[in-house]
Design a protein around this motif. Sequence first.
Motif, short mmCIF file in Angstrom:
data_model
loop_
_atom_site.label_atom_id
_atom_site.label_comp_id
_atom_site.label_asym_id
_atom_site.label_seq_id
_atom_site.Cartn_x
_atom_site.Cartn_y
_atom_site.Cartn_z
N ASP A 65 0.81 -1.22 0.00
CA ASP A 65 0.00 0.00 0.00
C ASP A 65 0.85 1.27 0.00
O ASP A 65 0.45 2.28 -0.56
N ASN A 66 2.01 1.22 0.65
CA ASN A 66 2.79 2.45 0.76
C ASN A 66 4.23 2.31 0.27
O ASN A 66 5.11 3.05 0.68
N GLY A 67 4.46 1.33 -0.61
CA GLY A 67 5.80 1.20 -1.16
C GLY A 67 6.03 -0.15 -1.81
O GLY A 67 5.08 -0.89 -2.08
N THR A 68 7.29 -0.45 -2.04
CA THR A 68 7.66 -1.65 -2.79
C THR A 68 8.87 -2.32 -2.15
O THR A 68 9.81 -1.66 -1.72
N VAL A 69 8.81 -3.63 -2.09
CA VAL A 69 9.98 -4.45 -1.76
C VAL A 69 10.38 -5.18 -3.04
O VAL A 69 9.52 -5.71 -3.75
N SER A 70 11.66 -5.19 -3.35
CA SER A 70 12.10 -5.81 -4.60
C SER A 70 13.37 -6.62 -4.40
O SER A 70 14.16 -6.37 -3.49
N VAL A 71 13.56 -7.58 -5.30
CA VAL A 71 14.79 -8.37 -5.36
C VAL A 71 15.31 -8.24 -6.78
O VAL A 71 14.60 -8.58 -7.74
N THR A 72 16.53 -7.74 -6.94
CA THR A 72 17.05 -7.37 -8.26
C THR A 72 18.45 -7.94 -8.49
O THR A 72 19.29 -7.90 -7.59
N CYS A 73 18.68 -8.42 -9.69
CA CYS A 73 20.02 -8.80 -10.15
C CYS A 73 20.44 -7.82 -11.24
O CYS A 73 19.67 -7.55 -12.16
N LEU A 89 23.43 -8.48 -6.28
CA LEU A 89 22.11 -8.91 -5.85
C LEU A 89 21.63 -7.88 -4.83
O LEU A 89 22.32 -7.62 -3.84
N ASP A 90 20.48 -7.27 -5.07
CA ASP A 90 19.94 -6.23 -4.19
C ASP A 90 18.60 -6.66 -3.62
O ASP A 90 17.74 -7.14 -4.35
N VAL A 91 18.42 -6.45 -2.33
CA VAL A 91 17.11 -6.54 -1.70
C VAL A 91 16.76 -5.14 -1.23
O VAL A 91 17.49 -4.55 -0.43
N SER A 92 15.67 -4.58 -1.77
CA SER A 92 15.36 -3.16 -1.56
C SER A 92 14.00 -2.95 -0.93
O SER A 92 13.07 -3.73 -1.15
N ILE A 93 13.91 -1.87 -0.16
CA ILE A 93 12.64 -1.39 0.38
C ILE A 93 12.51 0.06 -0.06
O ILE A 93 13.33 0.91 0.31
N HIS A 94 11.50 0.37 -0.86
CA HIS A 94 11.30 1.73 -1.38
C HIS A 94 9.97 2.28 -0.89
O HIS A 94 8.94 1.59 -0.96
N SER A 95 9.97 3.53 -0.44
CA SER A 95 8.70 4.22 -0.21
C SER A 95 7.99 4.41 -1.54
O SER A 95 8.61 4.33 -2.61
N GLN A 96 6.70 4.70 -1.50
CA GLN A 96 5.97 4.90 -2.75
C GLN A 96 6.53 6.08 -3.54
O GLN A 96 6.67 6.03 -4.76
N GLU A 97 6.88 7.14 -2.83
CA GLU A 97 7.43 8.32 -3.51
C GLU A 97 8.74 7.99 -4.22
O GLU A 97 8.95 8.42 -5.36
N PHE A 98 9.59 7.22 -3.57
CA PHE A 98 10.86 6.89 -4.20
C PHE A 98 10.67 5.90 -5.34
O PHE A 98 11.37 5.98 -6.36
N SER A 99 9.74 4.97 -5.21
CA SER A 99 9.44 4.04 -6.31
C SER A 99 8.99 4.79 -7.55
O SER A 99 9.43 4.51 -8.67
N ASP A 100 8.10 5.78 -7.35
CA ASP A 100 7.63 6.59 -8.48
C ASP A 100 8.78 7.38 -9.10
O ASP A 100 8.88 7.52 -10.32
N PHE A 101 9.66 7.87 -8.25
CA PHE A 101 10.83 8.62 -8.72
C PHE A 101 11.72 7.75 -9.59
O PHE A 101 12.15 8.15 -10.68
N LEU A 102 12.02 6.53 -9.13
CA LEU A 102 12.87 5.64 -9.91
C LEU A 102 12.25 5.29 -11.26
O LEU A 102 12.93 5.24 -12.27
N THR A 103 10.95 5.08 -11.25
CA THR A 103 10.27 4.68 -12.48
C THR A 103 10.16 5.82 -13.49
O THR A 103 10.37 5.61 -14.69
N ASN A 104 9.90 7.02 -13.02
CA ASN A 104 9.54 8.11 -13.93
C ASN A 104 10.56 9.22 -14.09
O ASN A 104 10.50 9.97 -15.08
N LYS A 105 11.50 9.36 -13.15
CA LYS A 105 12.33 10.56 -13.19
C LYS A 105 13.83 10.34 -13.01
O LYS A 105 14.63 11.16 -13.45
N ALA A 106 14.21 9.27 -12.35
CA ALA A 106 15.61 9.14 -11.90
C ALA A 106 16.63 9.19 -13.04
O ALA A 106 17.69 9.80 -12.90
N TYR A 107 16.31 8.57 -14.16
CA TYR A 107 17.31 8.48 -15.24
C TYR A 107 16.85 9.18 -16.50
O TYR A 107 17.30 8.88 -17.60
N LYS A 108 15.94 10.16 -16.35
CA LYS A 108 15.43 10.88 -17.53
C LYS A 108 15.86 12.34 -17.50
O LYS A 108 16.21 12.88 -16.48
#
Length: 203
Positions: free
Chosen positions: A159-167, A184-203
Amino acid sequence: MKKSGFAKGVIWTLSIGIVLVVIFSFSAPSFADDISDFEIEGMSVGSSLLDYLGEKDIDRRSNPYPNRKFSETYTDKSLETYESVSIAYKPKDKNKKIYSLRGIIYISFRDCERKKLGIVEELKDLFGNSANVYKQNKQRHQADRSGKSFYSATYFDLDNGTVSVTCTDWSEKITWDKKWYDTLDVSIHSQEFSDFLTNKAYK
């Protein structure tokens, strides 16, 4: 430091290969559904980075994202599970609130893919129906415009963020130029930071 939230007093600690559940005053089965209920190396999203690191340590290893809304710093001191932990915060925030935590293990992409499968299955058991799960198979990484770096990931949306496992499989040039290594990364992102990574971080 005492942890409030998750009313019954449960803290979930994310570690490589196993999810450890530390129970303080809880007996009935339950599923986790709030990212603030999780810790990586004793740190949790929403708390202050200053509770764990001094200003000099934060600044010494701080790197801003391209648009400078967030910065990322690292620590490798007194870690039990990970080789390094990345912490995202807003550089203009005096309280240094944590928006993201990323536990990092340096490992080849092939070995990472095998380990990721086990971690994902354990997280599915932990979250139950509390999370929407989606998987991204190997694809090009946005941070490498040459198209020669790749990643694969599984995401658990809460509801308020994302947990991810990434290679992540960085190209030789990225590793040489930026000293970024396969992880290998295990991450905990707030919703605001998840949106940032998806839409703004590398653009």
